[in-house]
Design an enzyme around this catalytic site. Structure first.
Site, PDB file in Angstrom:
ATOM      1  N   TYR A 107      -1.169  -7.831  -6.409  1.00  0.00           N
ATOM      2  CA  TYR A 107       0.109  -7.119  -6.292  1.00  0.00           C
ATOM      3  C   TYR A 107       1.122  -7.760  -7.221  1.00  0.00           C
ATOM      4  CZ  TYR A 107       3.489  -4.151  -3.824  1.00  0.00           C
ATOM      5  OH  TYR A 107       4.391  -3.164  -3.501  1.00  0.00           O
ATOM      6  N   ASN A 191       6.996   2.951   4.524  1.00  0.00           N
ATOM      7  CA  ASN A 191       6.454   4.301   4.308  1.00  0.00           C
ATOM      8  C   ASN A 191       7.482   5.418   4.510  1.00  0.00           C
ATOM      9  OD1 ASN A 191       3.959   3.252   3.651  1.00  0.00           O
ATOM     10  ND2 ASN A 191       3.132   3.453   5.700  1.00  0.00           N
ATOM     11  N   ARG A 246      -8.652  13.605   1.764  1.00  0.00           N
ATOM     12  CA  ARG A 246     -10.057  13.351   1.466  1.00  0.00           C
ATOM     13  C   ARG A 246     -10.932  14.058   2.487  1.00  0.00           C
ATOM     14  NH1 ARG A 246     -10.376   6.948   1.254  1.00  0.00           N
ATOM     15  NH2 ARG A 246      -8.814   7.215   2.904  1.00  0.00           N
TER      16      ARG A 246
END
Length: 416
Positions: A107, A191, A246
């Site tokens: 990261y 989020n 997905r």
């Protein structure tokens, strides 16, 4: 303010034997039972103080690699707060993909390694998000008080620990915690904030003079925490959403779940990649009279390319992740002839630059939660109590990388 760690010579004799030898990180060599997930115990638990010092445990790492190999449970002492410092007890702390990427060393934003907690090697505490309760404040604190709930203003503060001590300027007070759970507050700042800002900031939804529900956004990763939040914001703000997931066993049930959140259409990735899918989209958007003005991409690869081709002229495509670890390939014609704008969004950097807007965004989302207009994400709860073993905590973090999960992993702190 860094927590103070007592040296062996000055450390007081502890009255209770359960804290004997806790000032050094330990790694268990015995196999531990599997993670036990159960509802959060709502009792108010106060920490044990010994001669004014509080005992804290933290998941730390001193080098980069897989969480199960690098994390250690370190125990240390925290001194009473002074001046503008505050002592916190963590209530909830999620396990986000970025947290794992930091431990792996992949990261871009990595917390510095240091020895402020008395670790034998320079280390960092895992975790970036969470909610904590203020247990004590220094004499000069003005913005928070005992019993307040706070979240971290910036990333890299290390939320995977039972207690911590910071300056009052490093946290954001939750102005009204009534009607909210620690789980809701502890998962709001990454989020939901990401989805809120991307949907709100990149497109002027009033520019075309269209009525509500005559404009679209399209996104992949629609089952993610960001994706679920984007669906709900779009519904509340009169925007239709086309959502790609997905294909997996039972995906029809997931489709129904997202539609219940407010998704207009839900399709699988294999459908997205079919050459004839553009005809279906044309039908849904009335041959483009209802433009797809925003694309949200967290996957990359062929998925992102197919998504970009469905955008209307002058649309925006915002990338905030790359789950496939594949590059996003963009046809030149989208740039030249369709004037599509491609941007990236990183909520950590945005929050550092827009502290006041971040606080307002958090408060807006929490108000939606109180009103019942924003539903919680599915979570997999991990109880962190006084006796929780190191192996259980490490496996919980490692498990975020393995297969399909029923929800985001979240540490919920009980008696610590």
């Amino acid at each position: 303010m860094a927590a103070k760690t007592l040296s062996p010579a000055s450390r007081p004799i502890l009255a209770l034997s359960r804290f004997t030898g806790i000032h050094h990180p330990t790694t268990s060599t015995r196999s531990q039972p599997s993670v036990q997930l159960r509802p959060l115990d709502r009792r108010r638990i106060r920490p044990l103080y010994t001669y004014g010092y509080m005992q804290s445990k933290a998941l730390v790492y001193s080098s980069y690699g897989e969480p199960r190999d690098k994390l250690q449970l370190h125990t240390y002492s925290i001194s009473p707060p002074t001046r503008t410092s505050i002592t916190l007890r963590m209530l909830a702390a999620p396990i986000n993909p970025a947290d794992v990427n930091q431990i792996q060393g992949s990261y871009p934003n990595k917390p510095p390694l240091g020895t402020a907690l008395g670790t034998s090697q320079p280390s960092a505490v895992g975790g970036n998000e969470g909610v904590a309760e203020v247990l004590a404040t220094g004499g000069d604190c003005k913005t928070v008080g005992k019993g307040d709930w706070v979240i971290m203003k910036r990333t890299g503060m290390g939320t995977w620990r039972t207690h911590m001590q910071v300056d009052e300027g490093e946290v954001m007070k939750i102005q009204n915690k009534a009607g909210l759970s620690a789980l809701q507050v502890g998962t709001v700042s990454v989020n939901p904030v990401t989805a809120y800002r991307m949907v709100k900031d990149y497109v002027d939804w009033s520019a075309f003079g269209l009525r509500d529900k005559e404009e679209w956004l399209i996104q992949n990763g629609a089952n993610s925490g960001v994706g679920r939040a984007a669906i709900q914001f779009a519904k509340q703000w009169g925007i239709k959403s086309l959502n790609v997931i997905r294909e997996r066993p039972g995906w029809q049930a997931l489709k129904a779940e997202l539609e219940d959140l407010g998704a207009t259409k839900v399709v699988t990735e294999s459908t997205l990649l079919e050459g004839s899918f553009k005809d279906q989209v044309a039908e849904w958007t009335k041959s483009g009279r209802e433009p797809i003005r925003l694309g949200l991409n967290c996957v990359g690869g062929k998925n992102a390319t197919a998504l970009a081709k469905l955008l209307s002229p002058d649309a925006q495509m915002v990338t905030y992740g790359a789950m496939s670890k594949q590059p996003t390939l963009l046809p030149t014609g989208l740039l030249i002839f369709n004037n599509i704008t491609f941007s990236g969004f990183w909520v950590s950097k945005w929050g550092d630059r827009h502290a006041r807007e971040k606080e307002q965004t958090v408060q807006d989302i929490l108000n939606m939660m109180r009103q019942g207009s924003f539903k919680d994400i599915p979570v997999q709860e991990l109880r962190w109590d006084l006796g929780t073993k190191e192996e259980q905590l490490k496996e919980a973090v490692q498990g975020t990388l393995e297969g399909y999960r029923k929800g985001k992993g979240v540490f919920l702190f009980g008696e610590t």
